[in-house]
Design a protein around this motif. Sequence first.
Motif, PDB file in Angstrom:
ATOM      1  N   ILE A 209     -51.697  32.895-107.774  1.00  0.00           N
ATOM      2  CA  ILE A 209     -51.057  31.635-106.739  1.00  0.00           C
ATOM      3  C   ILE A 209     -49.674  32.206-107.159  1.00  0.00           C
ATOM      4  N   HIS A 210     -48.473  32.011-105.954  1.00  0.00           N
ATOM      5  CA  HIS A 210     -47.415  33.131-106.257  1.00  0.00           C
ATOM      6  C   HIS A 210     -46.564  31.722-105.764  1.00  0.00           C
ATOM      7  N   MET A 211     -45.057  31.596-106.793  1.00  0.00           N
ATOM      8  CA  MET A 211     -44.520  30.777-106.160  1.00  0.00           C
ATOM      9  C   MET A 211     -43.170  31.673-107.134  1.00  0.00           C
ATOM     10  N   PRO A 212     -42.114  30.610-106.149  1.00  0.00           N
ATOM     11  CA  PRO A 212     -40.303  31.545-106.803  1.00  0.00           C
ATOM     12  C   PRO A 212     -40.117  30.649-107.636  1.00  0.00           C
ATOM     13  N   ASN A 213     -38.794  32.029-108.271  1.00  0.00           N
ATOM     14  CA  ASN A 213     -38.055  31.797-109.240  1.00  0.00           C
ATOM     15  C   ASN A 213     -37.492  31.068-108.815  1.00  0.00           C
ATOM     16  N   GLY A 214     -36.934  29.415-109.519  1.00  0.00           N
ATOM     17  CA  GLY A 214     -35.331  28.592-110.052  1.00  0.00           C
ATOM     18  C   GLY A 214     -34.537  29.721-109.647  1.00  0.00           C
ATOM     19  N   SER A 215     -33.025  28.904-108.969  1.00  0.00           N
ATOM     20  CA  SER A 215     -31.856  29.595-109.147  1.00  0.00           C
ATOM     21  C   SER A 215     -31.114  28.794-109.399  1.00  0.00           C
ATOM     22  N   ILE A 216     -29.254  29.472-110.260  1.00  0.00           N
ATOM     23  CA  ILE A 216     -28.105  28.575-109.933  1.00  0.00           C
ATOM     24  C   ILE A 216     -27.884  29.324-108.987  1.00  0.00           C
ATOM     25  N   LEU A 217     -27.721  29.818-107.934  1.00  0.00           N
ATOM     26  CA  LEU A 217     -26.492  30.962-107.157  1.00  0.00           C
ATOM     27  C   LEU A 217     -26.728  29.161-105.743  1.00  0.00           C
ATOM     28  N   PRO A 218     -27.869  28.757-105.096  1.00  0.00           N
ATOM     29  CA  PRO A 218     -27.342  27.450-104.312  1.00  0.00           C
ATOM     30  C   PRO A 218     -26.478  26.511-104.841  1.00  0.00           C
ATOM     31  N   PHE A 219     -26.097  26.398-106.314  1.00  0.00           N
ATOM     32  CA  PHE A 219     -25.469  25.299-106.615  1.00  0.00           C
ATOM     33  C   PHE A 219     -24.518  25.511-106.665  1.00  0.00           C
ATOM     34  N   LEU A 220     -23.969  27.457-107.380  1.00  0.00           N
ATOM     35  CA  LEU A 220     -22.832  28.267-107.145  1.00  0.00           C
ATOM     36  C   LEU A 220     -22.495  27.778-105.947  1.00  0.00           C
ATOM     37  N   ILE A 221     -23.527  28.564-104.566  1.00  0.00           N
ATOM     38  CA  ILE A 221     -22.586  28.817-103.400  1.00  0.00           C
ATOM     39  C   ILE A 221     -21.644  27.555-102.687  1.00  0.00           C
ATOM     40  N   SER A 222     -22.216  26.598-102.947  1.00  0.00           N
ATOM     41  CA  SER A 222     -21.687  25.081-102.455  1.00  0.00           C
ATOM     42  C   SER A 222     -20.687  24.901-103.017  1.00  0.00           C
TER      43      SER A 222
END
Length: 617
Positions: A547-560
């Motif tokens: 099963i392929h799952m995406p990694n988490g990321s802090i970038l959405p928080f920083l962009i906002s």
Amino acid sequence: MSSATAQRNSFAAVLWDYLTTVDHKKIGKLYLYGGGFFFLLGGLEAVIIRIQLIKPENDFISAGLYNEMITMHGTTMIFFAAMPILLGLMNAVMPLQIGARDVAFPFVNALGFWLFLFGGIMLNVSWLTGAAPDAGWTAYAPLSTTSPGHGVDYYVLGLQISGAGTLMGGINFLVTIVNMRAPGMTYMRMPLFSWTTFVISVLILFAFPALTVGLFLLMFDRMFDSAFFDVALGGNSIIWQHLFWIFGHPEVYILILPAFGIFSEIFATFSKKRLFGYTAMVFATILIAFLGFMVWAHHMFTVGMGPVANSIFAVATMAIAVPTGIKIFNWLLTLWGGNITINSAMLWSLAFIPSFTIGGMTGIMVATSVADYQYHDTYFVIAHFHYVIVGGVVFGILAACHYWWPLMFNRILNEKLGKWAFWLFFIGFHLTFFIQHFLGLMGMPRRYWVFLEDQGLDLGNFISTIGAFFMTAGVIVFLYNAFYSWFKQGPAPQDPWDGRTLEWAVESPTPYYNFKQLPLVRGLDALWLEKMEGNGKLAPAEPVGDIHMPNGSILPFLISLGFFIAGFGFIYQTTSDLAYILLYGGMGMALVCMLIRSLKDDHGYHITKEELEKEAR
């Protein structure tokens, strides 16, 4: 390691997990937490409004603060409470209902949440800077363009930031439903809640750009001295009303249609019957959405459009009663002859039918363009839209919380507390708003700070305020129930309601990959169909595999966060040199994070077949 240090490390790990998550289930919880906070804030503002109006010529708050309260209450409840809580429920439930492992764009899903949250914070920072917006939640020009201070600027930037997040969410849900349904999950086998999610995503896609355009024009008028809405310089203030309501009336259906989907799921589950007239319900949903774009000017009958335009919009408005009536009768026929279970979720759903029907009937009244000259800008209109929004949307949200709480939080809410919360809120709701129909017909105008003595309005306003206290008590009991169930109730069993749809087929608590094997859907109410045939579980559509799952990321928080910082630069760019540092710094931060995301070779991670089999053991 000491227990205190271990607790701090555990808290830090959980905090980091939620700051970086792209899992639709955790993002759904974040929407519920954020929307719930703003719901409490908007509710507090409503109570302050009602205390001010408890008696004639009251001076509990000043006239200026009252204008800020009514503006912030309406804006908060519509944009930052009801909308995000519904998006949270959609995030938590819809991918499971269609048999998907996640949404189509998990990164964008996280970005949409953080934009909403920072937009809501931006709006409410205005309380701390000495001037909240005071031009009403609809921000009509020229009042909004001439309002002194920066209050309306916070309104503009807060809604622009959060609106971008909502638009991303709508696009994401559309792509998810079109492309990621499980094998056999045809459109006409989708549960009604997933159908309403699909339809309101289309509404978001077409309605929100109108609001975005209006907000940009308002921003240019206020911050850059343009004259789009300034009549003295060749502008037109009525254009703002058109732009706002071209968005604003579809927004009503963006809010109410998911509630319709919620009630459809609950009635079928607790009546032990298939939803009556499923096909008619689907097409009624689509027709409501289509007609929702053709009625915006019924908010503007008194601006002088003329009898022809008024008549056209009056007829279109009344036409929406037809598909809505289809839904009401189909819910009643679903209940008819069913093996009905009365619990908290069902109480909210049953209470919705007469409450929302009252809102619909008064909607026909205000759709009569000639009579609307009497109703317009009175408390009759306040009563009407609260019967729709509270009697429909808030009842739907509270029903959904009781129904899907085991799925989202692995706990079942206490039934006794749930019924206390229901009766307090239900009685308070009707006490608060039913009497306002008569106050409006007696001539009480909306948005007024005080009313005078000896006008026959004293008792009605007193009753309305007492009702608001009852509603507040109901919300407090519900919150206590949430904490009580978490600390006192044991883990919820899988499928506690003997459900009909796929979200109840997953393990409890739900694995982060949702389904070990994508299910094979063989009909409407896929899980119920398998139960009736004695299978007990869904047939898999694929063998066990990686099963392929995406990694988490802090970038959405920083962009906002970058857009949030830049917002202050826009607001104060005419009064402070520091504003340009915030403006360019925030925009630069957001753009750099976007660039990093575009260059990052993020292929996610794989859960191997061996790991899945080990988990199963």
